[in-house]
Design a protein around this motif. Structure first.
Motif, PDB file in Angstrom:
ATOM      1  N   PHE A  29     -21.417  14.579  -7.537  1.00 56.75           N
ATOM      2  CA  PHE A  29     -20.902  15.513  -6.876  1.00 56.75           C
ATOM      3  C   PHE A  29     -19.572  16.003  -7.456  1.00 56.75           C
ATOM      4  N   GLY A  30     -19.184  15.362  -8.423  1.00 57.52           N
ATOM      5  CA  GLY A  30     -17.663  15.743  -8.948  1.00 57.52           C
ATOM      6  C   GLY A  30     -16.387  16.010  -7.947  1.00 57.52           C
ATOM      7  N   THR A  31     -16.534  15.162  -6.951  1.00 54.94           N
ATOM      8  CA  THR A  31     -15.495  15.131  -6.110  1.00 54.94           C
ATOM      9  C   THR A  31     -14.955  13.585  -5.677  1.00 54.94           C
ATOM     10  N   ASN A  32     -13.649  13.510  -5.276  1.00 50.53           N
ATOM     11  CA  ASN A  32     -13.161  12.314  -4.706  1.00 50.53           C
ATOM     12  C   ASN A  32     -12.976  12.179  -3.052  1.00 50.53           C
ATOM     13  N   ASN A  33     -13.986  13.231  -2.566  1.00 49.89           N
ATOM     14  CA  ASN A  33     -14.046  13.166  -1.055  1.00 49.89           C
ATOM     15  C   ASN A  33     -14.901  11.884  -0.557  1.00 49.89           C
ATOM     16  N   VAL A  34     -14.498  10.925  -0.971  1.00 49.53           N
ATOM     17  CA  VAL A  34     -15.047   9.399  -0.406  1.00 49.53           C
ATOM     18  C   VAL A  34     -13.928   8.768   0.141  1.00 49.53           C
ATOM     19  N   ASP A  35     -14.347   8.097   1.479  1.00 47.54           N
ATOM     20  CA  ASP A  35     -13.321   7.301   2.110  1.00 47.54           C
ATOM     21  C   ASP A  35     -14.185   6.298   3.062  1.00 47.54           C
ATOM     22  N   HIS A  36     -13.530   5.596   3.692  1.00 46.01           N
ATOM     23  CA  HIS A  36     -14.016   4.557   4.646  1.00 46.01           C
ATOM     24  C   HIS A  36     -13.026   4.304   5.814  1.00 46.01           C
ATOM     25  N   CYS A  37     -13.397   3.127   6.573  1.00 44.60           N
ATOM     26  CA  CYS A  37     -12.507   3.135   7.756  1.00 44.60           C
ATOM     27  C   CYS A  37     -11.252   2.100   7.347  1.00 44.60           C
ATOM     28  N   THR A  38     -10.964   2.001   6.228  1.00 46.85           N
ATOM     29  CA  THR A  38      -9.516   1.628   5.783  1.00 46.85           C
ATOM     30  C   THR A  38      -8.694   2.622   6.071  1.00 46.85           C
ATOM     31  N   ARG A  39      -9.141   3.641   6.302  1.00 50.21           N
ATOM     32  CA  ARG A  39      -8.213   4.969   6.576  1.00 50.21           C
ATOM     33  C   ARG A  39      -7.838   4.780   8.058  1.00 50.21           C
ATOM     34  N   LEU A  40      -8.679   4.041   9.086  1.00 49.95           N
ATOM     35  CA  LEU A  40      -8.599   3.914  10.349  1.00 49.95           C
ATOM     36  C   LEU A  40      -7.626   2.565  10.627  1.00 49.95           C
ATOM     37  N   CYS A  41      -7.628   1.660   9.836  1.00 50.64           N
ATOM     38  CA  CYS A  41      -7.092   0.159  10.012  1.00 50.64           C
ATOM     39  C   CYS A  41      -5.679   0.208   9.323  1.00 50.64           C
ATOM     40  N   HIS A  42      -5.694  -0.130   7.964  1.00 52.93           N
ATOM     41  CA  HIS A  42      -4.610  -0.507   7.188  1.00 52.93           C
ATOM     42  C   HIS A  42      -4.077   0.435   6.024  1.00 52.93           C
ATOM     43  N   ALA A  43      -4.572   1.837   6.033  1.00 55.50           N
ATOM     44  CA  ALA A  43      -4.058   2.737   5.184  1.00 55.50           C
ATOM     45  C   ALA A  43      -2.643   2.729   4.854  1.00 55.50           C
ATOM     46  N   SER A  44      -1.962   2.624   5.955  1.00 55.75           N
ATOM     47  CA  SER A  44      -0.394   2.933   5.976  1.00 55.75           C
ATOM     48  C   SER A  44       0.293   1.595   5.402  1.00 55.75           C
ATOM     49  N   SER A  45      -0.369   0.375   5.715  1.00 53.47           N
ATOM     50  CA  SER A  45       0.083  -0.927   5.019  1.00 53.47           C
ATOM     51  C   SER A  45      -0.065  -0.896   3.795  1.00 53.47           C
ATOM     52  N   VAL A  46      -1.335  -0.297   3.401  1.00 51.50           N
ATOM     53  CA  VAL A  46      -1.682  -0.370   1.876  1.00 51.50           C
ATOM     54  C   VAL A  46      -0.697   0.366   1.134  1.00 51.50           C
ATOM     55  N   ALA A  47      -0.331   1.818   1.597  1.00 52.92           N
ATOM     56  CA  ALA A  47       0.603   2.796   1.262  1.00 52.92           C
ATOM     57  C   ALA A  47       2.015   1.856   1.115  1.00 52.92           C
ATOM     58  N   ALA A  48       2.568   1.184   1.927  1.00 54.70           N
ATOM     59  CA  ALA A  48       3.761   0.927   1.860  1.00 54.70           C
ATOM     60  C   ALA A  48       3.675  -0.258   0.946  1.00 54.70           C
ATOM     61  N   LEU A  49       2.849  -1.351   0.972  1.00 50.03           N
ATOM     62  CA  LEU A  49       2.507  -2.400   0.005  1.00 50.03           C
ATOM     63  C   LEU A  49       2.688  -1.869  -1.704  1.00 50.03           C
ATOM     64  N   MET A  50       1.869  -0.818  -1.791  1.00 50.07           N
ATOM     65  CA  MET A  50       1.835  -0.367  -3.261  1.00 50.07           C
ATOM     66  C   MET A  50       3.076   0.272  -3.744  1.00 50.07           C
ATOM     67  N   GLU A  51       3.852   0.788  -2.771  1.00 50.60           N
ATOM     68  CA  GLU A  51       5.028   1.574  -3.098  1.00 50.60           C
ATOM     69  C   GLU A  51       6.094   0.336  -3.261  1.00 50.60           C
ATOM     70  N   GLY A  52       6.092  -0.642  -2.453  1.00 48.97           N
ATOM     71  CA  GLY A  52       7.227  -1.546  -2.164  1.00 48.97           C
ATOM     72  C   GLY A  52       6.901  -2.765  -3.073  1.00 48.97           C
ATOM     73  N   ILE A  53       5.831  -3.278  -3.375  1.00 49.30           N
ATOM     74  CA  ILE A  53       5.362  -4.387  -4.204  1.00 49.30           C
ATOM     75  C   ILE A  53       4.133  -4.310  -5.417  1.00 49.30           C
ATOM     76  N   GLY A  54       3.707  -3.091  -5.238  1.00 52.20           N
ATOM     77  CA  GLY A  54       2.717  -2.907  -6.559  1.00 52.20           C
ATOM     78  C   GLY A  54       1.425  -3.381  -6.215  1.00 52.20           C
ATOM     79  N   SER A  55       1.164  -4.015  -5.050  1.00 52.34           N
ATOM     80  CA  SER A  55      -0.360  -4.345  -4.743  1.00 52.34           C
ATOM     81  C   SER A  55      -0.525  -4.277  -3.184  1.00 52.34           C
ATOM     82  N   GLY A  56      -1.678  -3.820  -3.122  1.00 55.36           N
ATOM     83  CA  GLY A  56      -2.144  -3.474  -1.658  1.00 55.36           C
ATOM     84  C   GLY A  56      -2.601  -4.648  -0.860  1.00 55.36           C
ATOM     85  N   ALA A  57      -2.828  -5.671  -1.430  1.00 58.15           N
ATOM     86  CA  ALA A  57      -3.328  -6.985  -0.608  1.00 58.15           C
ATOM     87  C   ALA A  57      -2.401  -8.274  -0.469  1.00 58.15           C
ATOM     88  N   VAL A  58      -2.699  -8.863   0.405  1.00 55.04           N
ATOM     89  CA  VAL A  58      -1.854 -10.037   0.684  1.00 55.04           C
ATOM     90  C   VAL A  58      -1.133 -10.630  -0.288  1.00 55.04           C
TER      91      VAL A  58
END
Ligand code: SF4
Length: 701
Positions: A142-171
């Motif tokens: 479809f040539g779109t990036n409209n694809v998501d899943h339930c991370t949006r409802l659980c830790h999307a904000s944690s991942v945003a902060a981790l990517m920004e602060g330490i460059g990695s979204g995992a533990v």
């Protein structure tokens, strides 16, 4: 009965529920799973919780979908369908017709309205290979990036902060490292119910002498093993954490050497924290200033300390700010990168880590490569052979709004249940009903499938081959114990077939080929092969060599950010979006229970789990119930500005007096009818943990 007759086969796999990733063994007798045992996996060492041990017979529930279904002409969309009898609204069909109609409808929308009028929700309950192919299908077809899943409802904000602060979204370290820690902070998480086997390690550490500090507006069961219960006011996380950091800076308890060698932005943060004195923040968070000082000292002065957090931190409009504070706490004290130290967002679903890594996210490709970056797109375009849309796609809740604006007209939803899981779910259900074309792939007639035009019957986890990645970054192999029932098929095969019907020339024949492609495009999968996972069962990423077990603890010598330093990002105290007032004086918070997993699609059809918790309830403090003249067990009406539900009241001393807690697994009293769809601006996660509510005894006419 267990063990009274010999089992015929044993199949080694992984638990399908939470992100702990317990290794299990299915014991097969008479063509059925007779029972389940834990194995010596790296995350569970033979342990299992009630879900992993007893929650398996949903796969043989008579409500399983066994044939592709097509909505009957003029059959209304909505929840008034008996999941045991879908043929009132759907007719059975062949795979060929179902896939032809599914693909035909999606292609028609693309032709008439463009690819951006289509969106996909993939699943964190499926395998890595499924997540990878699902996002690739949406992007390629479809040539779109409209694809998501339930991370949006659980830790999307944690991942945003981790990517920004330490460059990695995992533990940065596994939860088993709690056994090495002197101080363990568990904040905004209820692991005894939601990550029960991880909780056993916290309890074990506390028993061995570690100081276990539980910080949460709800004083959940882990408090019984903790040295401290810090029951701060709902929504006041930043106030409490900033005050703790104020103490650490003011009393020079930070690790000067670590800060100088491995971080940036400390001076700016220090200046920012000046006004966040414990005295100023105590009335905001409800914790005495002296106690805040003592907690700050305990964490900073520990030789080794870890922070674990859950959705009590992330599911707020200030969820990213909450996580930023936790990252700053760890960075200023140097509690990262050594045994017994680290930052660990406890991931929810069994494969939410892997699905996120695989690129099931609208703004990034596999391994969090930004779609907006031209060099990134060029690299993937060379590997994949098709053009990637430079525009980040819409997130889960944004997609629902885009349907209401008639910008999204068709969806492909695999294994997710937004008709139960989205905030302000009545609004979300209206959106699903308004779609021109909805294809749902699932194992039951879920609440979401009730809105579908085409339903593709899929496989349960014990019926499929694939890998999953747990909260510890351990990639593990799942194996099929039984075949899918009737004409139901493995999800990966359905995705591949749908792609072919959409005109893509995909020639994958086995998940191992998909995994090999993932290893090619994802640096995180380096040195992890399918054969190795079959042999070893689990390998942690990143893995430095094919014969090494993988790096359990990361970032001992810097962070994967430009310059290699961790970044302090100051956060201000902001109110939740909807504060209690005279009309709605209570705070509603939602979550899960030990026995029921997310929207209940599996666990409410698992006989043992359903028998223990057969129906919904709203928990309030006994004093609150007494004040409202309500006896435990009486039916109450809980109302917010979005709607109202009726359900029995339950007394729970773990709650503060102004709070009401409702699990979101029950369709007959869907908690998300009440929740507020307002989003954190960075992670785009809804504020499930805070909205204004009122409660009254149900008046029966
Ligand atoms: Fe399954 Fe999680 Fe329980 Fe382990 S702790 S058995 S992974 S639900």
């Amino acid at each position: 009965q267990i063990g009274s007759r010999a089992v015929e086969r044993e199949v080694d796999s992984v638990c399908p529920y939470c992100g702990v990733g317990c290794q299990i063994s299915y014991k097969i007798r008479d063509g059925e799973i007779a029972y389940v045992e834990g194995r010596e996996g790296p995350a569970n060492e033979n342990r299992l919780c009630v879900k992993g041990r007893f929650g398996f017979d949903y796969i043989s529930n008579p409500q399983r979908l066994t044939k592709p279904l097509i909505r009957r002409e003029n059959a209304p969309k909505g929840l008034n369908i008996d999941p045991a009898n879908p043929l009132t609204h759907f007719r059975e069909t062949s795979w060929d017709e179902a896939l032809g109609l599914a693909a035909g409808g999606l292609n028609r929308i693309r032709k008439d309205h463009g690819g951006h009028a289509i969106a996909g929700f993939g699943s964190a309950k499926g395998s890595n290979e499924e997540a990878y192919l699902f996002q690739k299908l949406i992007r390629q077809a479809f040539g779109t990036n409209n694809v998501d899943h339930c991370t949006r409802l659980c830790h999307a904000s944690s991942v945003a902060a981790l990517m920004e602060g330490i460059g990695s979204g995992a533990v940065t370290a596994p939860f088993t490292d709690a056994l090495q820690a002197d101080v363990i902070i568990v904040i905004g998480a209820n692991p005894t119910e939601n990550h029960p086997v991880a909780a056993t390690y916290f309890k074990q550490a506390a028993k061995a002498g570690a100081r276990l500090i539980v910080m949460d507006p709800r004083g959940h069961a882990l408090r019984n093993h903790a040295s401290d219960l810090v029951q701060f006011r709902p929504g006041s996380d930043v106030a409490l954490l900033n005050a703790m950091m104020h103490v650490i800076v003011a009393e020079e308890l930070y690790d000067r050497q670590y800060v100088q060698a491995h971080t940036e932005g400390f001076d700016k943060l220090s200046a920012h924290l000046a006004r966040y004195t414990p005295e100023a923040m105590a009335p905001v968070c409800g914790i005495e200033a002296g106690r805040i000082r003592e907690l700050a000292r305990a964490y900073a002065q520990a030789e080794r300390a870890m922070i674990f957090w859950g959705m009590g931190v992330s599911q707020h409009t200030h969820g990213t700010d909450n996580a930023r504070c936790l990252i700053s706490l760890a960075l200023m004290t140097g509690h990262v990168g050594r045994p017994g130290t680290g930052l660990h967002p406890l991931r929810g679903q069994n494969n939410v880590q892997g699905a996120s890594d695989a690129g099931l996210i609208p703004m990034v490709l596999p391994d969090y490569a930004k779609v907006s970056d031209p060099a990134t797109r060029e690299r993937f375009e060379a590997l994949w052979g098709f053009a990637i849309d430079p525009q980040p796609g819409l997130t889960v809740v944004e997609i629902i709004e885009a349907i209401h604006r008639e910008e999204i007209r068709a969806m492909y939803i695999m294994g997710e249940n937004p008709a139960m899981s989205d905030p302000d779910v009545a609004h979300a259900r209206e959106a699903l009903a308004a779609l021109d074309h909805l294809v749902v792939q699932d194992i039951f007639l879920t609440e979401t499938a009730m809105f579908a035009d085409i339903i593709l019957p899929a496989s349960a986890w014990p019926e499929k081959t694939g890998t999953v990645t747990n909260t510890n970054r351990q990639v593990q192999m799942g194996r099929p114990a039984l075949p899918p029932p009737g004409d139901a098929r493995e999800d990966l095969a359905i995705i591949i077939d749908l792609a072919r019907h959409l005109g893509l020339d995909w020639d994958y024949t086995h998940p191992r080929e998909v995994f090999a492609e993932m290893a090619q495009v994802m640096p995180s999968m380096a040195n992890i092969s399918w054969e190795r996972l079959e042999r070893e069962g689990a390998v942690t990423y990143p893995c430095p060599a094919p014969d090494e077990p993988g790096s359990a603890i990361v970032f001992g010598d810097g962070f994967p950010r430009e310059g290699g330093r961790g970044l302090f990002v100051p956060a201000d105290v902001t109110d939740p979006a909807e504060l209690p007032d005279e009309a709605f004086p209570l705070v509603l918070t939602t979550g899960r229970q030990l026995e029921h997993w997310h929207t209940g699609a599996m666990t409410r059809r698992a006989s043992v789990l359903d028998a223990i918790e057969p129906g919904p309830s709203a928990s309030l403090h006994p004093d609150t119930l007494a004040r409202l003249g309500i006896a435990p067990g009486e039916t109450i009406r809980v109302e917010t500005r979005r709607g109202a539900i009726s359900l029995p009241a339950r007394a729970d001393t773990a709650l503060q007096s102004r709070m009401v807690f409702i699990p979101f697994a029950y369709v007959e009293a869907a908690a998300n009818i009440l929740t507020n769809p307002v989003l954190d601006p960075y992670g785009k996660i809804p504020e499930f943990k805070f909205c204004a509510a009122r409660v009254a005894r149900e008046i029966v006419a």
